[in-house]
Design an enzyme around this catalytic site. Structure first.
Site, mmCIF file in Angstrom:
data_model
loop_
_atom_site.group_PDB
_atom_site.id
_atom_site.type_symbol
_atom_site.label_atom_id
_atom_site.label_comp_id
_atom_site.label_asym_id
_atom_site.label_seq_id
_atom_site.Cartn_x
_atom_site.Cartn_y
_atom_site.Cartn_z
ATOM 1 N N ASP A 22 0.651 -1.138 0.031
ATOM 2 C CA ASP A 22 -0.235 0.376 -0.133
ATOM 3 C C ASP A 22 0.564 1.615 -0.175
ATOM 4 O O ASP A 22 1.789 1.371 0.809
ATOM 5 C CB ASP A 22 -1.400 0.031 1.411
ATOM 6 C CG ASP A 22 -2.340 1.177 1.076
ATOM 7 O OD1 ASP A 22 -1.965 1.176 0.097
ATOM 8 O OD2 ASP A 22 -2.386 1.328 1.805
ATOM 9 N N GLY A 23 0.505 1.935 -0.958
ATOM 10 C CA GLY A 23 1.179 4.105 -0.495
ATOM 11 C C GLY A 23 1.969 4.206 -2.001
ATOM 12 O O GLY A 23 2.113 5.042 -2.114
ATOM 13 N N GLY A 25 0.487 5.334 -4.442
ATOM 14 C CA GLY A 25 -0.417 6.795 -5.077
ATOM 15 C C GLY A 25 -0.116 7.472 -3.995
ATOM 16 O O GLY A 25 0.321 9.186 -4.625
ATOM 17 N N ASN A 70 -10.307 -3.163 -7.689
ATOM 18 C CA ASN A 70 -9.079 -1.823 -7.522
ATOM 19 C C ASN A 70 -10.085 -1.762 -8.905
ATOM 20 O O ASN A 70 -9.370 -0.604 -9.935
ATOM 21 C CB ASN A 70 -8.146 -2.284 -7.690
ATOM 22 C CG ASN A 70 -7.682 -2.655 -6.313
ATOM 23 O OD1 ASN A 70 -5.780 -3.449 -6.623
ATOM 24 N ND2 ASN A 70 -8.412 -1.455 -5.614
ATOM 25 N N TRP A 71 -10.916 -2.131 -9.919
ATOM 26 C CA TRP A 71 -11.065 -2.090 -10.812
ATOM 27 C C TRP A 71 -12.192 -1.214 -10.760
ATOM 28 O O TRP A 71 -12.160 0.121 -12.108
ATOM 29 C CB TRP A 71 -12.190 -3.213 -11.769
ATOM 30 C CG TRP A 71 -11.925 -4.158 -12.033
ATOM 31 C CD1 TRP A 71 -11.855 -5.388 -10.650
ATOM 32 C CD2 TRP A 71 -10.942 -4.843 -13.230
ATOM 33 N NE1 TRP A 71 -11.134 -6.530 -11.892
ATOM 34 C CE2 TRP A 71 -11.073 -5.959 -12.830
ATOM 35 C CE3 TRP A 71 -10.361 -4.230 -14.275
ATOM 36 C CZ2 TRP A 71 -9.749 -6.497 -13.780
ATOM 37 C CZ3 TRP A 71 -9.542 -4.670 -15.015
ATOM 38 C CH2 TRP A 71 -9.246 -6.135 -15.213
ATOM 39 N N ARG A 73 -10.845 2.000 -10.184
ATOM 40 C CA ARG A 73 -10.131 3.578 -10.316
ATOM 41 C C ARG A 73 -10.062 3.309 -11.098
ATOM 42 O O ARG A 73 -10.355 2.879 -12.209
ATOM 43 C CB ARG A 73 -8.485 2.221 -9.701
ATOM 44 C CG ARG A 73 -8.372 2.275 -8.305
ATOM 45 C CD ARG A 73 -6.937 2.294 -7.683
ATOM 46 N NE ARG A 73 -7.198 1.509 -6.299
ATOM 47 C CZ ARG A 73 -5.811 2.078 -5.977
ATOM 48 N NH1 ARG A 73 -4.952 2.250 -6.267
ATOM 49 N NH2 ARG A 73 -5.956 1.389 -4.367
HETATM 50 C C1 FPP Z 1 -1.462 -0.353 -3.440
HETATM 51 O O1 FPP Z 1 -1.393 1.641 -3.496
HETATM 52 C C2 FPP Z 1 -0.783 -0.448 -4.886
HETATM 53 C C3 FPP Z 1 -1.692 -0.883 -5.637
HETATM 54 C C4 FPP Z 1 -3.172 -1.206 -5.330
HETATM 55 C C5 FPP Z 1 -1.187 -1.488 -7.012
HETATM 56 C C6 FPP Z 1 0.428 -2.612 -6.777
HETATM 57 C C7 FPP Z 1 0.644 -3.056 -7.836
HETATM 58 C C8 FPP Z 1 1.780 -2.824 -8.105
HETATM 59 C C9 FPP Z 1 2.835 -2.356 -8.018
HETATM 60 C C10 FPP Z 1 2.377 -2.926 -10.122
HETATM 61 C C11 FPP Z 1 1.511 -4.479 -10.369
HETATM 62 C C12 FPP Z 1 2.592 -4.961 -10.644
HETATM 63 C C13 FPP Z 1 3.056 -6.261 -10.629
HETATM 64 C C14 FPP Z 1 4.498 -6.132 -10.602
HETATM 65 C C15 FPP Z 1 2.239 -7.036 -9.156
HETATM 66 P P1 FPP Z 1 -2.231 2.724 -3.757
HETATM 67 O O2 FPP Z 1 -2.065 2.850 -4.976
HETATM 68 O O3 FPP Z 1 -3.523 2.195 -3.027
HETATM 69 O O4 FPP Z 1 -1.618 3.520 -2.862
HETATM 70 P P2 FPP Z 1 -2.399 4.970 -2.141
HETATM 71 O O5 FPP Z 1 -2.711 4.186 -0.766
HETATM 72 O O6 FPP Z 1 -1.245 5.801 -1.843
HETATM 73 O O7 FPP Z 1 -3.565 5.151 -3.083
#
Ligand code: FPP
Length: 250
Positions: A22-23, A25, A70-71, A73
């Site tokens: 997480d994190g 974004g 997550n779809w 988003r």
């Molecule tokens: C959470 O951070 C992260 C995700 C939802 C996506 C994670 C995906 C990857 C790192 C890429 C996928 C690729 C592979 C190789 C498996 P967030 O966007 O929810 O962060 P936030 O809480 O700060 O908004």
């Protein structure tokens, strides 16, 4: 997967660590960048952790990359995560194969774009015979959806007369989850300071220990993983029983 409650594993037993990455974004936002630019940095963290994990006593590593929720988003961000999964497999599959890593993708295949489904299939087929290290990527995964799918499979088998209703045990249920055959996670880590499971490994984490390091996923290093494992080893796992000293005291 072992049915709980059970005996705690030996202190030096290889671990199954599951991570909610997480994190990404927030990492990007803090730098004045569009949210989706946090995800490529997240892939760099994945590489560091996959590389380091075997030396830290981890044999199974499960990463939550994309949930069934997550779809919802923005389309550009969803497309970026799809692109990154394909890019990661394309660029790292040969190395992972050489290093004895068995890759498995957890979650629903239907609903994945055909090119992503194809690459997921390729990663699994290419590494199917490896057994040194087990890397699970939860992608289009939701714990509830997975439980529903297992229930559907069992009902179908029961209606077809292939399984007796009385044979539906914890073990029979677990075997039909997308994690079937894996040990339960010993340790679940969620980065970024949030303290939620967010539909990750709902059944499997029944007896897991949880650690919530206050670091955004793109900044996560093997040292953070080591600290989480150190914290795990300080915990006393009881699986619903009572501690030995409590027992001794009556
Ligand atoms: C959470 O951070 C992260 C995700 C939802 C996506 C994670 C995906 C990857 C790192 C890429 C996928 C690729 C592979 C190789 C498996 P967030 O966007 O929810 O962060 P936030 O809480 O700060 O908004």
């Amino acid at each position: 997967m072992a049915s709980a409650p059970t005996e705690p594993p030996a202190k030096d037993a290889p671990l199954h660590v599951a991570i909610v990455m997480d994190g990404n974004g927030r990492w990007a936002k803090r730098r004045g960048l569009p949210r989706k630019l946090g995800h490529p940095k997240g892939v760099e963290a994945i590489r560091r952790v996959v590389e380091a994990a075997p030396d830290l006593g981890v044999r199974w590593l499960t990463l939550y990359a994309f949930s069934t929720e997550n779809w919802g988003r923005p389309a550009g961000e969803v497309a970026e995560v799809m692109r990154l999964l394909k890019h990661y497999v394309n660029s790292d599959l040969e190395k992972l194969t050489r290093e004895g890593v068995k890759v498995r993708i957890l979650g629903r295949r239907e609903g994945l774009p055909p090119d992503v489904a194809e690459i997921v299939e390729r990663a699994e087929t290419r590494t199917a015979h490896n057994d040194k290290f087990f890397l699970q990527v939860a992608f289009n995964y939701g714990g509830r959806a997975d439980i529903v799918d297992a229930a559907r499979a069992l009902v179908a088998e029961a209606l077809a007369g292939k399984i007796d209703v009385n044979a539906i045990t914890d073990a029979a249920f677990e075997a039909r989850l997308s994690t079937g055959g894996l040990p339960s996670p010993d340790l679940v880590v969620r980065t970024s300071g949030e303290q939620r499971l967010s539909n990750f490994l709902l059944w499997e984490s029944a007896y897991s220990e949880f650690v919530f390091p206050d670091v955004l996923w793109p900044d996560f290093t093997p040292d953070h993983l080591q600290s989480a494992i150190d914290e795990f080893h300080r915990r006393e796992r009881r699986y619903g029983a009572v501690a030995d000293d409590v027992l001794a005291a009556g």
